[in-house]
Design a protein around this motif. Structure first.
Motif, PDB file in Angstrom:
ATOM      1  N   UNK A 187       0.882  -1.944  -0.049  1.00 36.65           N
ATOM      2  CA  UNK A 187       0.267  -0.028   0.527  1.00 36.65           C
ATOM      3  C   UNK A 187       1.230   1.469   0.046  1.00 36.65           C
ATOM      4  N   UNK A 188       1.785   1.070   1.215  1.00 32.91           N
ATOM      5  CA  UNK A 188       2.707   2.655   1.144  1.00 32.91           C
ATOM      6  C   UNK A 188       4.332   2.377  -0.046  1.00 32.91           C
ATOM      7  N   UNK A 189       3.617   0.806  -0.230  1.00 32.70           N
ATOM      8  CA  UNK A 189       5.375   1.167  -1.350  1.00 32.70           C
ATOM      9  C   UNK A 189       6.888   1.226  -1.173  1.00 32.70           C
ATOM     10  N   UNK A 190       7.014   0.866  -0.123  1.00 35.28           N
ATOM     11  CA  UNK A 190       8.104   0.367   0.961  1.00 35.28           C
ATOM     12  C   UNK A 190       8.122  -0.854   1.866  1.00 35.28           C
ATOM     13  N   UNK A 191       9.564  -0.550   2.344  1.00 32.61           N
ATOM     14  CA  UNK A 191       9.960  -1.548   2.609  1.00 32.61           C
ATOM     15  C   UNK A 191       9.894  -1.204   4.571  1.00 32.61           C
ATOM     16  N   UNK A 192       8.772  -2.034   5.424  1.00 35.86           N
ATOM     17  CA  UNK A 192       8.707  -1.385   6.565  1.00 35.86           C
ATOM     18  C   UNK A 192      10.185  -1.410   6.915  1.00 35.86           C
ATOM     19  N   UNK A 193       9.988  -0.459   8.196  1.00 36.27           N
ATOM     20  CA  UNK A 193      11.507   0.135   8.527  1.00 36.27           C
ATOM     21  C   UNK A 193      11.875   1.165   9.883  1.00 36.27           C
ATOM     22  N   UNK A 194      13.013   0.825  10.806  1.00 35.25           N
ATOM     23  CA  UNK A 194      12.626   1.524  11.569  1.00 35.25           C
ATOM     24  C   UNK A 194      14.227   2.161  12.066  1.00 35.25           C
ATOM     25  N   UNK A 195      13.964   3.678  11.090  1.00 30.77           N
ATOM     26  CA  UNK A 195      15.481   4.456  10.586  1.00 30.77           C
ATOM     27  C   UNK A 195      16.137   3.876   9.988  1.00 30.77           C
ATOM     28  N   UNK A 196      15.429   3.242   9.165  1.00 25.18           N
ATOM     29  CA  UNK A 196      16.780   1.879   7.823  1.00 25.18           C
ATOM     30  C   UNK A 196      16.578   0.394   8.078  1.00 25.18           C
ATOM     31  N   UNK A 197      16.434   0.296   9.548  1.00 26.37           N
ATOM     32  CA  UNK A 197      16.689  -1.316   9.681  1.00 26.37           C
ATOM     33  C   UNK A 197      15.654  -1.487   9.387  1.00 26.37           C
ATOM     34  N   UNK A 198      15.342  -2.836   8.970  1.00 27.47           N
ATOM     35  CA  UNK A 198      14.039  -3.088   7.757  1.00 27.47           C
ATOM     36  C   UNK A 198      13.811  -4.862   9.539  1.00 27.47           C
ATOM     37  N   UNK A 199      12.609  -4.342   9.668  1.00 22.44           N
ATOM     38  CA  UNK A 199      11.635  -5.307  10.662  1.00 22.44           C
ATOM     39  C   UNK A 199      11.613  -6.569  10.560  1.00 22.44           C
ATOM     40  N   UNK A 200      12.276  -6.891  11.516  1.00 19.41           N
ATOM     41  CA  UNK A 200      12.625  -8.406  11.454  1.00 19.41           C
ATOM     42  C   UNK A 200      12.771  -9.208  10.763  1.00 19.41           C
ATOM     43  N   UNK A 201      13.945  -8.346  10.859  1.00 23.98           N
ATOM     44  CA  UNK A 201      15.048  -9.177   9.644  1.00 23.98           C
ATOM     45  C   UNK A 201      16.886  -8.030  10.314  1.00 23.98           C
ATOM     46  N   UNK A 202      17.799  -8.087  11.283  1.00 24.76           N
ATOM     47  CA  UNK A 202      18.509  -8.171  11.878  1.00 24.76           C
ATOM     48  C   UNK A 202      19.598  -8.522  10.245  1.00 24.76           C
ATOM     49  N   UNK A 203      20.328  -7.435  10.331  1.00 23.64           N
ATOM     50  CA  UNK A 203      21.739  -7.322   9.752  1.00 23.64           C
ATOM     51  C   UNK A 203      20.691  -6.952   8.292  1.00 23.64           C
ATOM     52  N   UNK A 204      20.061  -6.258   8.083  1.00 28.84           N
ATOM     53  CA  UNK A 204      19.040  -5.618   6.437  1.00 28.84           C
ATOM     54  C   UNK A 204      18.183  -4.126   6.813  1.00 28.84           C
ATOM     55  N   UNK A 205      18.684  -3.619   6.226  1.00 27.71           N
ATOM     56  CA  UNK A 205      18.541  -2.411   6.137  1.00 27.71           C
ATOM     57  C   UNK A 205      17.744  -1.366   4.823  1.00 27.71           C
ATOM     58  N   UNK A 206      17.323  -0.600   4.663  1.00 23.23           N
ATOM     59  CA  UNK A 206      17.228   0.082   3.389  1.00 23.23           C
ATOM     60  C   UNK A 206      17.594   1.892   3.519  1.00 23.23           C
ATOM     61  N   UNK A 207      17.872   2.731   2.902  1.00 24.96           N
ATOM     62  CA  UNK A 207      17.660   4.019   2.317  1.00 24.96           C
ATOM     63  C   UNK A 207      17.575   4.057   1.440  1.00 24.96           C
ATOM     64  N   UNK A 208      17.041   5.408   1.454  1.00 24.54           N
ATOM     65  CA  UNK A 208      16.383   6.362  -0.156  1.00 24.54           C
ATOM     66  C   UNK A 208      14.501   6.151  -0.080  1.00 24.54           C
ATOM     67  N   UNK A 209      14.226   6.238  -1.093  1.00 21.53           N
ATOM     68  CA  UNK A 209      12.528   5.638  -1.558  1.00 21.53           C
ATOM     69  C   UNK A 209      12.615   4.929  -1.119  1.00 21.53           C
ATOM     70  N   UNK A 210      12.944   3.632  -0.884  1.00 20.62           N
ATOM     71  CA  UNK A 210      12.448   2.305  -0.874  1.00 20.62           C
ATOM     72  C   UNK A 210      11.830   2.364   0.781  1.00 20.62           C
ATOM     73  N   UNK A 211      12.937   2.999   1.269  1.00 19.80           N
ATOM     74  CA  UNK A 211      12.617   2.965   2.798  1.00 19.80           C
ATOM     75  C   UNK A 211      11.591   4.358   3.409  1.00 19.80           C
ATOM     76  N   UNK A 212      11.846   5.445   2.352  1.00 20.16           N
ATOM     77  CA  UNK A 212      10.930   6.449   2.732  1.00 20.16           C
ATOM     78  C   UNK A 212       9.763   7.027   1.881  1.00 20.16           C
ATOM     79  N   UNK A 213       9.717   5.994   0.546  1.00 16.32           N
ATOM     80  CA  UNK A 213       8.368   6.268  -0.156  1.00 16.32           C
ATOM     81  C   UNK A 213       9.295   7.031  -1.310  1.00 16.32           C
TER      82      UNK A 213
END
Length: 493
Positions: A378-404
């Motif tokens: 719906x939001x078109x993003x990877x769910x994350x907390x401050x770039x840390x992908x939810x429930x996936x230690x060691x996996x991060x995101x940045x840019x539009x896939x993080x924020x929209x």
């Protein structure tokens, strides 16, 4: 490549001064704490602004980290190469900064690798201490209205990719034989597209627009471009720089309905200064009497562009034979709510606008990259907390896939720095896998077994030199290569 847009979204140049929000310092002795540990192997997926700024920050703040940047295209730089308008070359200067990062002995570019197809995210996570997903917003938002599939309707994202040399959009072949085009959306990408459609081709000849696109634009019959938005002048998403360029565009005149601006003079006193300046310029353009020189210029203009407010697309209308677009039915809207909560609601009235080309510029969205990575469709993003992908230690995101898909290049830079900072904090806290990881050595073996031949940054520099050489022959900064097979031949692959 993006759009922005929001901007398939305008990108602005970072001058080298970090915004205050990015000036957080790492703990004293941070570098030293890693000096005796295993070299952190980190991979970044995506080589646009988010990917490069993430890599830059990691390399700067950890003196041993090895960063590999994976990219599905043969060439780097993402939206800076494929999204920034060809007549905005100054915005592309940020490529110089990214090139310095890519040339670092602790950084490697791996082009022609499609993560999720050629290699999976779990395979990357097995090979690296940390994986950062920075692959941007590669798709456009559908209109979801009848007739959207008709020939003559396309996304602004694809149109921008077409004139900017994105290989996947080279078959677009837009039909510009009509006299009227409609752009749905009132962001910077919409204005970019309108400007390219209406700019005299001789003004584009010295830019890096592709020769194929220039040939089509030379034959264009488009004389009028309508830029349609469901809300009003106070809610437009473009910026004053792009508006000013449209107003001053040679050989064109603006069409604005003064009725759309009634009562606006009082309302703009309370809005933030950038929005106030933008609305004042719109207001002046709509209602002020022209001086003699400007009146004469507009009277002689052979092309026009206009902003249609309070209109929402309802249906694309077909030609009598049903073979292509002949117009668009717009629902007339009114505004409800105040401030940021203002929304457009239909009044029940409709209006038909004849046209032969419809370009949808209602925003970008990210795609899920791998079944193992959580994704909010719906939001078109990877769910994350401050770039840390939810429930996936060691996996991060940045840019539009993080924020929209929102913001300019400076916002992407700040956001990417914050993600890399979170990663480094986790590394320091011992939250990432301990012990050595093989990094690219393991991935290279997998790619080789699957017949994938990655493109290195030195390979890109050979292609870059070839583009520059071809451009020189016609007085352009470059002539972009758009054929993957030709690129491979030039590289001897």
């Amino acid at each position: 490549m993006a759009a922005r847009c929001s901007r398939w979204v305008r990108l602005s140049v970072w001058t080298g001064t970090r915004p205050p929000s990015a000036r957080r310092t790492l703990a004293p002795g941070f570098h030293q704490q890693f000096s005796t540990q295993t070299t952190p192997q980190i991979c970044v997926v995506g080589s646009g602004p988010a990917g490069f700024y993430t890599a830059q920050h990691l390399l700067k703040h950890h003196t041993q980290a090895q960063v590999d940047i994976y990219e599905k295209q043969f060439v780097p730089f993402g939206l800076v190469r494929f999204g920034v308008a060809p007549d905005h070359p100054e915005v592309k200067n940020v490529i110089n900064t990214f090139t310095q990062t890519a040339r670092s002995e602790r950084c490697a570019f791996r082009g022609n690798v499609v993560v999720g197809r050629d290699v999976t995210v779990p395979e990357l996570r097995e090979a690296y201490h940390a994986v950062v997903l920075s692959y941007g917003a590669e798709d456009h938002r559908a209109l979801g209205i009848p007739g959207e599939e008709l020939p003559g309707v396309c996304s602004a994202r694809a149109f921008v990719g077409w004139y900017n040399g994105l290989p996947e959009n080279q078959e677009l072949a837009p039909d510009l034989s009509c006299d009227t085009a409609v752009i749905l959306g009132q962001g910077n990408v919409a204005l970019d597209v309108a400007r390219i459609l209406l700019t005299p081709p001789e003004h584009l000849e010295k830019t890096d627009i592709t020769e194929a696109a220039l040939g089509v634009l030379r034959q264009s019959q488009v004389k009028t471009v309508w830029i349609v938005g469901r809300r009003g002048p106070l809610q437009v998403a473009f910026t004053i720089k792009e508006l000013r360029e449209m107003i001053q565009l040679p050989g064109t005149r603006p069409i604005l309905d003064p009725a759309d601006f009634l009562g606006l003079q009082d309302k703009i006193k309370e809005v933030p200064r950038p929005r106030k300046r933008l609305t004042e310029l719109l207001l002046r353009t709509a209602v002020e009497k022209l001086g003699a020189e400007e009146a004469a210029r507009q009277a002689s203009a052979s092309r026009a562009w206009g902003l249609r407010f309070f209109r929402s697309p309802q249906q694309v209308l077909p030609s009598p034979d049903g073979q292509r677009v002949a117009g668009i039915r717009l629902a007339v809207t009114r505004l409800e709510g105040v401030g940021e909560a203002t929304r457009a609601v239909p009044t029940g009235e409709t209006e038909d606008l004849p046209c032969g080309l419809v370009l949808s510029s209602v925003g970008y969205k990210s795609r899920p990259i791998d079944p193992s990575v959580p994704f909010d469709p719906k939001l078109g993003v990877i769910p994350n907390t401050e770039g840390r992908v939810v429930d996936a230690p060691g996996l991060y995101c940045s840019g539009w896939v993080k924020t929209g898909p929102t913001g300019v290049i400076a916002t992407t830079m700040t956001d990417s720095f914050l993600t890399s900072q979170a990663l480094l904090q986790d590394l320091k806290a011992g939250l990432l896998p301990a012990g050595p990881r093989p990094g690219y050595t393991a991935i290279q073996a997998l790619l080789s077994s699957r017949g994938i031949q990655p493109i290195s940054f030195s390979d890109w520099e050979k292609l870059d030199a070839e583009e520059a050489s071809r451009g020189r022959d016609s007085g352009k900064p470059r002539e972009k290569l758009v054929d993957s097979q030709e690129m491979l031949r030039l590289l001897g692959h």
